[in-house]
Design an enzyme around this catalytic site. Structure first.
Site, short mmCIF file in Angstrom:
data_model
loop_
_atom_site.label_atom_id
_atom_site.label_comp_id
_atom_site.label_asym_id
_atom_site.label_seq_id
_atom_site.Cartn_x
_atom_site.Cartn_y
_atom_site.Cartn_z
N TYR A 125 86.35 -22.73 33.75
CA TYR A 125 86.82 -22.22 32.48
C TYR A 125 86.71 -20.69 32.50
O TYR A 125 87.64 -20.07 31.80
CB TYR A 125 85.78 -22.68 31.59
CG TYR A 125 86.11 -24.09 31.03
CD1 TYR A 125 85.43 -25.26 31.65
CD2 TYR A 125 87.43 -24.41 30.35
CE1 TYR A 125 85.79 -26.48 31.39
CE2 TYR A 125 87.75 -25.67 30.13
CZ TYR A 125 86.88 -26.78 30.64
OH TYR A 125 87.29 -27.97 30.54
N GLN B 80 94.58 -29.73 19.91
CA GLN B 80 93.63 -30.03 20.93
C GLN B 80 93.57 -29.01 21.88
O GLN B 80 92.75 -29.06 22.91
CB GLN B 80 94.31 -31.43 21.57
CG GLN B 80 94.42 -32.50 20.92
CD GLN B 80 95.26 -33.60 21.57
OE1 GLN B 80 94.92 -34.26 22.47
NE2 GLN B 80 96.67 -33.54 21.14
N HIS C 197 88.87 -29.84 20.68
CA HIS C 197 88.41 -29.91 22.03
C HIS C 197 87.66 -28.83 22.38
O HIS C 197 87.62 -28.33 23.60
CB HIS C 197 89.51 -30.35 23.00
CG HIS C 197 89.96 -31.76 22.73
ND1 HIS C 197 91.03 -32.04 23.22
CD2 HIS C 197 89.53 -32.80 22.07
CE1 HIS C 197 91.59 -33.55 22.93
NE2 HIS C 197 90.58 -33.58 22.10
N GLY D 25 104.01 -31.19 20.88
CA GLY D 25 103.36 -30.81 22.36
C GLY D 25 102.27 -31.57 22.87
O GLY D 25 101.27 -30.98 23.58
N1 APR Z 1 107.49 -27.66 24.30
C1 APR Z 1 107.09 -28.72 23.76
N2 APR Z 1 106.23 -29.62 24.40
C2 APR Z 1 106.13 -29.58 25.63
C3 APR Z 1 106.66 -28.65 26.52
C4 APR Z 1 107.17 -27.52 25.67
N3 APR Z 1 108.04 -26.32 26.24
N4 APR Z 1 106.34 -28.70 27.74
C5 APR Z 1 105.59 -29.80 27.81
N5 APR Z 1 105.50 -30.35 26.55
C6 APR Z 1 104.86 -31.66 26.34
C7 APR Z 1 104.88 -32.72 27.12
O1 APR Z 1 106.07 -33.46 27.23
C8 APR Z 1 103.79 -33.69 26.84
O2 APR Z 1 104.08 -34.57 25.76
O3 APR Z 1 103.53 -31.51 26.06
C9 APR Z 1 102.78 -32.61 26.33
C10 APR Z 1 101.47 -32.22 27.01
O4 APR Z 1 101.00 -33.40 27.23
P1 APR Z 1 99.44 -33.14 27.94
O5 APR Z 1 99.52 -32.05 29.22
O6 APR Z 1 98.87 -34.51 28.29
O7 APR Z 1 98.48 -32.32 26.84
P2 APR Z 1 97.83 -32.78 25.71
O8 APR Z 1 98.47 -33.89 25.06
O9 APR Z 1 97.47 -31.54 24.59
O10 APR Z 1 96.44 -33.20 26.13
C11 APR Z 1 95.49 -33.77 25.53
O11 APR Z 1 93.81 -34.14 27.16
O12 APR Z 1 92.87 -33.47 29.02
C12 APR Z 1 92.70 -33.27 27.78
O13 APR Z 1 91.37 -32.02 26.42
C13 APR Z 1 92.58 -31.98 27.26
O14 APR Z 1 93.46 -31.43 25.00
C14 APR Z 1 93.82 -31.90 26.01
C15 APR Z 1 94.07 -33.47 25.84
#
Ligand code: APR
Length: 236
Positions: free
Chosen positions: A55, A88, A106, A174
């Protein structure tokens, strides 16, 4: 006249265009780091120093990043809507873009909290971004990153569900909708309330039209499209 309540649930994708890695896209954080070592209660118990270092590195990265146009458009929508951001994300880009009502599900990267008393939280300032297992708060407690690890409860979930239940417009942006309970917020939306899902690679969701509008675009483009849709809806 009361402003319509616009509730948005944001994930890592809204910060992608600010240069912050998402978790599950190609090259994402969980491809480069063992998630259960650096973001789980067991991992923290096993090797707290590794977790602090993970972190510390993310915090160092964050301070060189800025909110992008998606964060800013969302903040500007507060002129016409009663906007609540449920995120998140642990970054502070929504805050720095000017959003005023934010619920972090989170945790928050720029804060640390007592290991023994989860209510005791302290902000980290730009001069003291690094923490170690020996870091103590002003009250003498040993401190940890103010992050909700896997295997830990999500304390702000009830608040988030109440907000989604009162929404007149619900936006998801996102997020891969992989992680519960956050992903379940979709099901707290009242029937008939419009849901807009902005993501270039949207996860498939069980709720069907006409309630759901998929905007297959990156966050900045998607928020511009959403702003235009809302303007047209407002003008009747
Ligand atoms: N604009 C919008 N969305 C985007 C972009 C962009 N430029 N680039 C990627 N994405 C989308 C991807 O298509 C995907 O659906 O963002 C999403 C990212 O997904 P994850 O990486 O799984 O992130 P998230 O859903 O926030 O993860 C949730 O998982 O590990 C835990 O605590 C962590 O808060 C996190 C949680």
């Amino acid at each position: 006249m009361e402003k319509p309540k616009l509730v948005i649930s944001s994930g890592a994708g809204i910060s992608a265009e600010s240069g912050i890695s998402t978790f599950r896209d190609a090259g994402g954080l969980w491809e480069n780091f063992p998630v259960m070592e650096v973001c789980s209660a067991d991992g923290f118990a096993r090797n707290p120093r590794l977790v602090h270092e993970f972190y510390n590195a993310r915090r160092k990265d964050l301070i060189s990043k800025q909110p992008n146009e998606a964060h800013k458009i969302l903040a500007e929508l507060e002129k016409d809507y009663d906007v609540y951001v449920i995120t998140q994300n642990v970054d502070d880009l929504h805050e720095r873009a000017g959003s005023s009502k934010i619920v972090h599900l989170h945790g928050e990267l720029m804060k640390m909290r007592s290991v023994t008393n989860p209510e005791y939280v302290e902000p980290l300032d730009i001069l003291h971004l690094e923490t170690t297992p020996e870091t103590r708060g002003k009250n003498g407690d040993f401190m940890r990153p103010h992050i909700v690890f896997f295997q830990e409860a999500v304390p702000n979930m009830a608040i988030a569900q109440d907000l989604v239940h009162e929404a007149d417009i619900f936006v998801v942006i996102g997020t891969s909708l992989n992680v519960y309970p956050a992903a379940g917020l979709l099901h707290d939306v009242r029937p008939g309330i419009p849901i807009y899902y902005i993501d270039p690679n949207p996860a498939n969701i069980t709720i069907t039209s006409p309630q759901v509008h998929i905007i297959k675009a990156k966050a900045t483009e998607g928020m511009r499209i959403l702003r235009d849709i809302l303007k047209k809806t407002d003008n009747g």
